[in-house]
Design an enzyme around this catalytic site. Structure first.
Site, mmCIF file in Angstrom:
data_model
loop_
_atom_site.group_PDB
_atom_site.id
_atom_site.type_symbol
_atom_site.label_atom_id
_atom_site.label_comp_id
_atom_site.label_asym_id
_atom_site.label_seq_id
_atom_site.Cartn_x
_atom_site.Cartn_y
_atom_site.Cartn_z
ATOM 1 N N LYS A 1 112.188 -92.505 17.664
ATOM 2 C CA LYS A 1 112.961 -92.122 18.844
ATOM 3 C C LYS A 1 113.711 -90.829 18.538
ATOM 4 O O LYS A 1 114.148 -90.598 17.397
ATOM 5 C CB LYS A 1 113.937 -93.262 19.173
ATOM 6 C CG LYS A 1 114.699 -93.106 20.471
ATOM 7 C CD LYS A 1 115.528 -94.360 20.719
ATOM 8 C CE LYS A 1 116.340 -94.284 22.003
ATOM 9 N NZ LYS A 1 117.044 -95.550 22.282
ATOM 10 N N SER B 1 116.298 -96.962 26.627
ATOM 11 C CA SER B 1 116.203 -95.543 26.318
ATOM 12 C C SER B 1 115.113 -95.217 25.287
ATOM 13 O O SER B 1 114.874 -94.045 25.010
ATOM 14 C CB SER B 1 117.558 -95.037 25.811
ATOM 15 O OG SER B 1 117.987 -95.743 24.661
ATOM 16 N N SER C 1 117.771 -101.211 25.262
ATOM 17 C CA SER C 1 117.041 -99.949 25.115
ATOM 18 C C SER C 1 115.778 -100.028 24.264
ATOM 19 O O SER C 1 114.960 -99.111 24.290
ATOM 20 C CB SER C 1 117.963 -98.869 24.537
ATOM 21 O OG SER C 1 118.982 -98.558 25.452
#
Length: 584
Positions: A146, A221, A245
């Site tokens: 990420k 996310s 997320s």
């Protein structure tokens, strides 16, 4: 008493001069400090150059093996791939080449990459020098990260312009440990601006789409990670989780993900838009195509290196005996949290899983969530914005605000007196919005902050007491599904209650896909009203419509520090679902 005319004129001139001075100072300040958003074009150019380098490396590796067929490599589960790499049945070059090529193809379709880690080529060469007994469990495995994971020499942007052009001085702890275990991080993936959204869009890199349906969001996310995994451009990724997320993207994209207990994995060297939160835990965790991938990742991470690099993380090696146990479990379950009415497919996924577990000999007992409105509004929302959003707004100064978070930001920017007034006006007409406006004002004083922390601890103990009273070991819960249309997560944020609850409780939770949306689910959705009948409920129904064939997952929950039991439960669900579906 009237002011003399000359005094009034003098005051007017003085006021004009002051206003001119303020305007001049603002102009000078803006010249000295350009808006953060001015960095965006340079960042976009850097990404373009990075992806050209990525393509060039793929071409060089392809020239070494011109007859390489990447399809068998991409279809291998992580455990099998890692074994073949360690035993030299596959070359490191062929595997990296396969994933470089595939990740580029996925990116072209869904826009999921933010950076290429060109040092992966040098790392590959260093790994080749290792003797067989020196090779770690992830030897040669290409992995994705990420965007907010620190990698030396690269930005960790969080989708925020202020974070651009501030490359990390060193790798984060998790990245260091993964490399020491033989993994090759090769790309960073897209995220929503600030990470506080379950869409996946920011003004720097744009919107990421769901590879299973390009009209849908991949979630957030950790949306870029889930999109890569669903598109076979990654085999293992690392995400973070503040309110679902990791789990929401995994659910939306039909992959597996694990939210760990806070401090089971290090968070040193992972960027965040808002640091210092205590009531709401933000943690790191893996995403993979199957549960075994997550277990292998935890085995690799939970070693002495993690504790040595970050002594705040206890040394707790992976407990194999817990994960591999086959004894029957006593499992609690619920079909609704009582706050957000589940979509028809969400409820059916839990019902299906309960039936499979019972048929396999497990005990299954009903469970209900205590004081859910209090937990979501007063503990989660108030905990997330305990400072009234001041930290978040400061990070967005001079930036373009992405449409996916504009509603949240506009609410935070309202003066407290207006928030209070609107909260009062909406109390009976729109109680959820009213309560949210009340809570995002912030707690106000250090004393009230400590009281809020205490309330979180008391709620955790209340939840655990209920858990213990039923003598359950794990809990089965709905997962937010199916995937939302792009742009809708910001219009139905309260629907994430199923996920965010466990960031307040700080329990380990994993998601496992168990079914797909049927035409019957879609027909039932036409009658969906929600528990409040407000705009949030209406938007939720619109968001999840048009999803026939998209994946639906369940959440598997355990008590803190019981990641191995959580994974064992996830594996049981995954195995039973596969048996029910039969061979492909």
């Amino acid at each position: 008493m009237a002011w003399p005319p000359y005094l009034a004129s003098f005051l007017l001139v003085l006021l004009v001069l002051i206003l001119l001075g303020v305007i001049l100072l603002a102009a000078l300040s803006s010249r000295q400090q350009p808006p953060a958003k001015s960095k965006i074009p340079r960042a976009q150019k850097r990404r373009e150059v990075a992806l050209q380098k990525m393509e060039a490396l793929a071409q060089r590796l392809r020239q070494q093996e011109p007859d390489l067929d990447p399809r068998p490599i991409l279809k291998l589960p992580l455990v099998a791939l890692a074994k073949k790499l360690r035993n030299e049945e596959l070359s490191l070059e062929s595997v990296l080449c396969a994933y470089l090529e595939k990740a580029l193809l996925v990116h072209q379709e869904v826009n999921c990459l933010t950076d290429f880690l060109e040092e992966c080529e040098k790392q590959l060469q260093e790994l080749k020098k290792l003797k067989k007994h020196e090779r770690g469990p992830l030897y040669g495995v290409p992995i994705t990260l990420k965007d907010n994971y620190d990698c030396m020499g690269h930005d960790s942007t969080c989708g925020i312009s202020q974070f651009l052009e501030k490359p990390a001085a060193e790798d984060g702890v998790i990245v260091k440990v993964l490399k020491a275990q033989g993994a090759i991080p090769f790309i960073k993936s897209n995220i929503p601006q600030t990470l506080l959204s379950f869409d996946c869009s920011n003004p720097i890199y744009g919107q990421t789409l769901n590879p299973l349906n390009l009209k849908k969001s991949p979630g957030g996310s950790s949306g870029g990670e889930a999109a890569l995994l669903a598109g076979e451009g990654s085999i293992l990724g690392m995400g973070t989780d503040t309110g679902g997320s990791i789990r929401i993207p995994a659910s939306f994209c039909g992959v597996c993900g694990l939210r760990t207990t806070e401090s089971r994995l290090s968070y040193t060297g992972v960027a965040s838009a808002v640091k210092g939160k205590k009531s709401v835990t933000t943690v790191a965790g893996p995403l993979g195509r199957d549960v075994e991938s997550l277990a292998l990742c935890l085995r690799a991470l939970l070693n002495k290196d993690m504790h040595h690099l970050d002594p705040t993380v206890p040394y707790m090696p992976f407990r194999e005996e817990v994960y591999s146990s086959t004894r029957p479990l006593r499992i609690g379950y619920y079909e609704t949290d009582g706050f957000t009415q589940p979509s028809p497919s969400m409820a059916r996924a839990v019902q299906l899983t309960v039936q499979l577990l019972q048929e396999a000999g497990h005990q299954v007992v009903p469970f209900s969530i205590p004081r859910i409105e209090y937990a979501i509004h007063h503990l989660y929302t108030a905990g997330l914005f305990a400072d009234g959003g001041a930290t978040l707004l400061q990070k967005l100064e001079g930036d373009i605000v992405d449409p996916s978070i504009k509603g949240m930001v506009n609410s935070l920017r309202l003066p407290d007196i207006l928030k209070s007034f609107l909260s009062w006006i909406l109390k009976y007409k729109d109680p959820r919005t009213s309560q949210t406006l009340k809570e995002v004002r912030g707690v106000g004083t250090p004393k009230k902050l400590w009281e809020q922390h205490t309330e979180v601890e008391e709620y955790q103990q209340e939840f655990i007491a209920k858990w213990r009273s039923l003598d359950i070991e794990v809990l089965l819960a709905p997962s937010l599904d199916p995937a939302f249309y792009v742009g809708y997560p910001g219009k139905a944020t309260d629907a994430s209650s199923y996920m965010s609850l466990y960031n307040v409780l700080n329990f380990p939770v994993g998601v496992v896909p168990v079914t797909t949306v049927t035409s019957h689910d879609e027909e039932e959705l036409e009658y969906y009203k929600g528990y409040y009948g407000d705009e949030i409920d209406k938007n939720f129904r619109k968001a999840v419509a048009g999803s026939v064939g998209l994946p639906v997952a369940v959440q598997c929950v355990a008590l803190p520090w019981e990641e191995e039991l959580c994974l064992r439960f996830m594996k049981e669900v995954e195995t039973l679902v596969k048996k029910q579906k039969g061979p492909k």
